[in-house]
Design a protein around this motif. Sequence first.
Motif, PDB file in Angstrom:
ATOM      1  N   ILE A  28       0.830  -1.199   0.000  1.00  0.00           N
ATOM      2  CA  ILE A  28       0.000   0.000   0.000  1.00  0.00           C
ATOM      3  C   ILE A  28       0.871   1.258   0.000  1.00  0.00           C
ATOM      4  CG2 ILE A  28      -1.735   1.291   1.325  1.00  0.00           C
ATOM      5  CD1 ILE A  28      -2.745  -1.303  -0.147  1.00  0.00           C
ATOM      6  N   LEU A  29       1.916   1.262   0.818  1.00  0.00           N
ATOM      7  CA  LEU A  29       2.821   2.416   0.865  1.00  0.00           C
ATOM      8  C   LEU A  29       3.512   2.627  -0.477  1.00  0.00           C
ATOM      9  CD1 LEU A  29       4.300   1.786   4.404  1.00  0.00           C
ATOM     10  CD2 LEU A  29       3.045   3.856   3.704  1.00  0.00           C
ATOM     11  N   LEU A  30       3.959   1.547  -1.098  1.00  0.00           N
ATOM     12  CA  LEU A  30       4.604   1.672  -2.406  1.00  0.00           C
ATOM     13  C   LEU A  30       3.627   2.195  -3.450  1.00  0.00           C
ATOM     14  CD1 LEU A  30       6.759  -1.587  -2.418  1.00  0.00           C
ATOM     15  CD2 LEU A  30       7.571   0.760  -2.117  1.00  0.00           C
ATOM     16  N   LYS A  31       2.420   1.679  -3.438  1.00  0.00           N
ATOM     17  CA  LYS A  31       1.396   2.162  -4.385  1.00  0.00           C
ATOM     18  C   LYS A  31       1.148   3.654  -4.187  1.00  0.00           C
ATOM     19  CE  LYS A  31      -2.379   2.255  -6.993  1.00  0.00           C
ATOM     20  NZ  LYS A  31      -2.360   2.200  -8.427  1.00  0.00           N
ATOM     21  N   TYR A  32       1.003   4.053  -2.931  1.00  0.00           N
ATOM     22  CA  TYR A  32       0.762   5.470  -2.637  1.00  0.00           C
ATOM     23  C   TYR A  32       1.957   6.316  -3.054  1.00  0.00           C
ATOM     24  CZ  TYR A  32      -1.192   9.511  -0.316  1.00  0.00           C
ATOM     25  OH  TYR A  32      -1.730  10.743  -0.071  1.00  0.00           O
ATOM     26  N   GLY A  33       3.149   5.785  -2.857  1.00  0.00           N
ATOM     27  CA  GLY A  33       4.361   6.527  -3.185  1.00  0.00           C
ATOM     28  C   GLY A  33       4.603   6.713  -4.665  1.00  0.00           C
ATOM     29  N   VAL A  34       4.049   5.852  -5.490  1.00  0.00           N
ATOM     30  CA  VAL A  34       4.291   5.951  -6.933  1.00  0.00           C
ATOM     31  C   VAL A  34       3.056   6.358  -7.732  1.00  0.00           C
ATOM     32  CG1 VAL A  34       6.174   4.288  -6.833  1.00  0.00           C
ATOM     33  CG2 VAL A  34       3.874   3.496  -7.416  1.00  0.00           C
ATOM     34  N   LYS A  35       1.952   6.617  -7.057  1.00  0.00           N
ATOM     35  CA  LYS A  35       0.707   6.847  -7.807  1.00  0.00           C
ATOM     36  C   LYS A  35       0.729   8.110  -8.650  1.00  0.00           C
ATOM     37  CE  LYS A  35      -2.165   9.174  -4.420  1.00  0.00           C
ATOM     38  NZ  LYS A  35      -3.482   9.249  -3.862  1.00  0.00           N
ATOM     39  N   ASN A  36       1.547   9.096  -8.308  1.00  0.00           N
ATOM     40  CA  ASN A  36       1.575  10.340  -9.077  1.00  0.00           C
ATOM     41  C   ASN A  36       2.881  10.537  -9.838  1.00  0.00           C
ATOM     42  OD1 ASN A  36      -1.022  11.182  -8.264  1.00  0.00           O
ATOM     43  ND2 ASN A  36      -0.191  11.844  -6.308  1.00  0.00           N
ATOM     44  N   ILE A  37       3.612   9.472 -10.036  1.00  0.00           N
ATOM     45  CA  ILE A  37       4.896   9.581 -10.727  1.00  0.00           C
ATOM     46  C   ILE A  37       4.669   9.682 -12.226  1.00  0.00           C
ATOM     47  CG2 ILE A  37       6.971   8.281 -11.331  1.00  0.00           C
ATOM     48  CD1 ILE A  37       7.179   7.449  -8.466  1.00  0.00           C
ATOM     49  N   SER A  38       5.369  10.633 -12.813  1.00  0.00           N
ATOM     50  CA  SER A  38       5.314  10.835 -14.250  1.00  0.00           C
ATOM     51  C   SER A  38       6.503  10.121 -14.886  1.00  0.00           C
ATOM     52  CB  SER A  38       5.383  12.330 -14.565  1.00  0.00           C
ATOM     53  OG  SER A  38       5.612  12.530 -15.930  1.00  0.00           O
ATOM     54  N   ILE A  39       6.269   9.430 -15.981  1.00  0.00           N
ATOM     55  CA  ILE A  39       7.367   8.739 -16.642  1.00  0.00           C
ATOM     56  C   ILE A  39       7.846   9.514 -17.859  1.00  0.00           C
ATOM     57  CG2 ILE A  39       6.854   6.442 -15.765  1.00  0.00           C
ATOM     58  CD1 ILE A  39       5.455   5.856 -18.424  1.00  0.00           C
ATOM     59  N   THR A  40       7.791  10.828 -17.748  1.00  0.00           N
ATOM     60  CA  THR A  40       8.337  11.682 -18.792  1.00  0.00           C
ATOM     61  C   THR A  40       9.556  12.392 -18.238  1.00  0.00           C
ATOM     62  OG1 THR A  40       6.911  13.518 -18.156  1.00  0.00           O
ATOM     63  CG2 THR A  40       6.084  12.034 -19.864  1.00  0.00           C
ATOM     64  N   GLY A  41      10.427  12.781 -19.123  1.00  0.00           N
ATOM     65  CA  GLY A  41      11.651  13.460 -18.711  1.00  0.00           C
ATOM     66  C   GLY A  41      12.822  12.508 -18.735  1.00  0.00           C
ATOM     67  N   SER A  42      13.913  12.949 -18.138  1.00  0.00           N
ATOM     68  CA  SER A  42      15.130  12.146 -18.132  1.00  0.00           C
ATOM     69  C   SER A  42      14.989  10.948 -17.194  1.00  0.00           C
ATOM     70  CB  SER A  42      16.319  13.002 -17.696  1.00  0.00           C
ATOM     71  OG  SER A  42      16.202  13.322 -16.316  1.00  0.00           O
ATOM     72  N   VAL A  43      15.849   9.981 -17.397  1.00  0.00           N
ATOM     73  CA  VAL A  43      15.861   8.805 -16.540  1.00  0.00           C
ATOM     74  C   VAL A  43      16.128   9.227 -15.100  1.00  0.00           C
ATOM     75  CG1 VAL A  43      17.075   6.641 -16.032  1.00  0.00           C
ATOM     76  CG2 VAL A  43      16.559   7.250 -18.393  1.00  0.00           C
ATOM     77  N   PHE A  44      17.050  10.157 -14.906  1.00  0.00           N
ATOM     78  CA  PHE A  44      17.357  10.648 -13.562  1.00  0.00           C
ATOM     79  C   PHE A  44      16.119  11.264 -12.922  1.00  0.00           C
ATOM     80  CE2 PHE A  44      18.732  14.063 -10.708  1.00  0.00           C
ATOM     81  CZ  PHE A  44      19.444  13.308  -9.779  1.00  0.00           C
ATOM     82  N   HIS A  45      15.387  12.088 -13.665  1.00  0.00           N
ATOM     83  CA  HIS A  45      14.175  12.731 -13.145  1.00  0.00           C
ATOM     84  C   HIS A  45      13.148  11.670 -12.730  1.00  0.00           C
ATOM     85  CE1 HIS A  45      10.833  15.499 -12.682  1.00  0.00           C
ATOM     86  NE2 HIS A  45      10.127  14.751 -13.515  1.00  0.00           N
ATOM     87  N   ILE A  46      12.991  10.651 -13.531  1.00  0.00           N
ATOM     88  CA  ILE A  46      12.032   9.588 -13.215  1.00  0.00           C
ATOM     89  C   ILE A  46      12.460   8.856 -11.941  1.00  0.00           C
ATOM     90  CG2 ILE A  46      11.065   7.383 -14.012  1.00  0.00           C
ATOM     91  CD1 ILE A  46      11.345   8.565 -16.905  1.00  0.00           C
ATOM     92  N   LEU A  47      13.740   8.499 -11.847  1.00  0.00           N
ATOM     93  CA  LEU A  47      14.234   7.767 -10.680  1.00  0.00           C
ATOM     94  C   LEU A  47      14.136   8.592  -9.407  1.00  0.00           C
ATOM     95  CD1 LEU A  47      17.341   5.941 -12.183  1.00  0.00           C
ATOM     96  CD2 LEU A  47      15.105   4.972 -11.614  1.00  0.00           C
ATOM     97  N   VAL A  48      14.402   9.882  -9.493  1.00  0.00           N
ATOM     98  CA  VAL A  48      14.330  10.750  -8.310  1.00  0.00           C
ATOM     99  C   VAL A  48      12.915  10.779  -7.745  1.00  0.00           C
ATOM    100  CG1 VAL A  48      14.497  13.165  -7.561  1.00  0.00           C
ATOM    101  CG2 VAL A  48      16.342  12.139  -8.890  1.00  0.00           C
ATOM    102  N   GLN A  49      11.924  10.687  -8.608  1.00  0.00           N
ATOM    103  CA  GLN A  49      10.536  10.701  -8.146  1.00  0.00           C
ATOM    104  C   GLN A  49      10.215   9.502  -7.257  1.00  0.00           C
ATOM    105  OE1 GLN A  49       7.457  12.093 -11.123  1.00  0.00           O
ATOM    106  NE2 GLN A  49       9.141  11.470 -12.463  1.00  0.00           N
ATOM    107  N   TYR A  50      10.951   8.407  -7.456  1.00  0.00           N
ATOM    108  CA  TYR A  50      10.707   7.210  -6.666  1.00  0.00           C
ATOM    109  C   TYR A  50      11.244   7.319  -5.238  1.00  0.00           C
ATOM    110  CZ  TYR A  50       8.989   4.578 -10.653  1.00  0.00           C
ATOM    111  OH  TYR A  50       8.246   4.144 -11.701  1.00  0.00           O
ATOM    112  N   ILE A  51      12.048   8.331  -4.995  1.00  0.00           N
ATOM    113  CA  ILE A  51      12.606   8.509  -3.650  1.00  0.00           C
ATOM    114  C   ILE A  51      11.706   9.474  -2.894  1.00  0.00           C
ATOM    115  CG2 ILE A  51      14.610   9.225  -2.311  1.00  0.00           C
ATOM    116  CD1 ILE A  51      16.315   8.554  -4.788  1.00  0.00           C
TER     117      ILE A  51
END
Length: 126
Positions: A28-51
Motif C-alpha cells: 500500500i505504501l509503495l502504491k501510494y508513493g508511486v501513484k503520481n509519478i510521471s514517466i516523462t523526462g530524463s531517466v534521472f528525473h524519473i528515478l528521483v521521483q521514486y525517492i
Amino acid sequence: MLNIDMMEGIMVTILIIISVILSASAQILLKYGVKNISITGSVFHILVQYINVYVLLGIMSYIGSMIIWLYVLTKVDVGYAYSFTSLGFVLVMLFSIILFGENVNLLKIIGTLLISFGIVLIARGR
C-alpha cells in the motif's frame, strides 16, 4: 491453562501475522508513493521521483517483514507459515478499496472469504 509450547505457538502465529501485515502495508505504501509519478523526462528525473517518504517506508516495511519472517521460519514448518501469506491478499484488497477507491465485485468478495476460510482451516489443523 497455557503451557510453554502453546504460548510459543501463539507467539509465533502473532509474529507471522505481523510479518504479513508489514508486507501488505509495504504494498500500500509503495502504491501510494508511486501513484503520481510521471514517466516523462530524463531517466534521472524519473528515478528521483521514486525517492519519497512512502516508498522508503514501504521498503522499510518489507525489510521488517523479512526479518520477522526469517525468525518465524526457524520456529515452524514453512508450509504452515506460508499459508498465512494469503492473508496479505485480503489486507491489500481491503486497503486498496478504502484508500484508493478500487472496485470490488462479488467474485472478489467470494475469493476473499475462501482465502480467509482456508487460513482458518490451516491454523486450526496445526
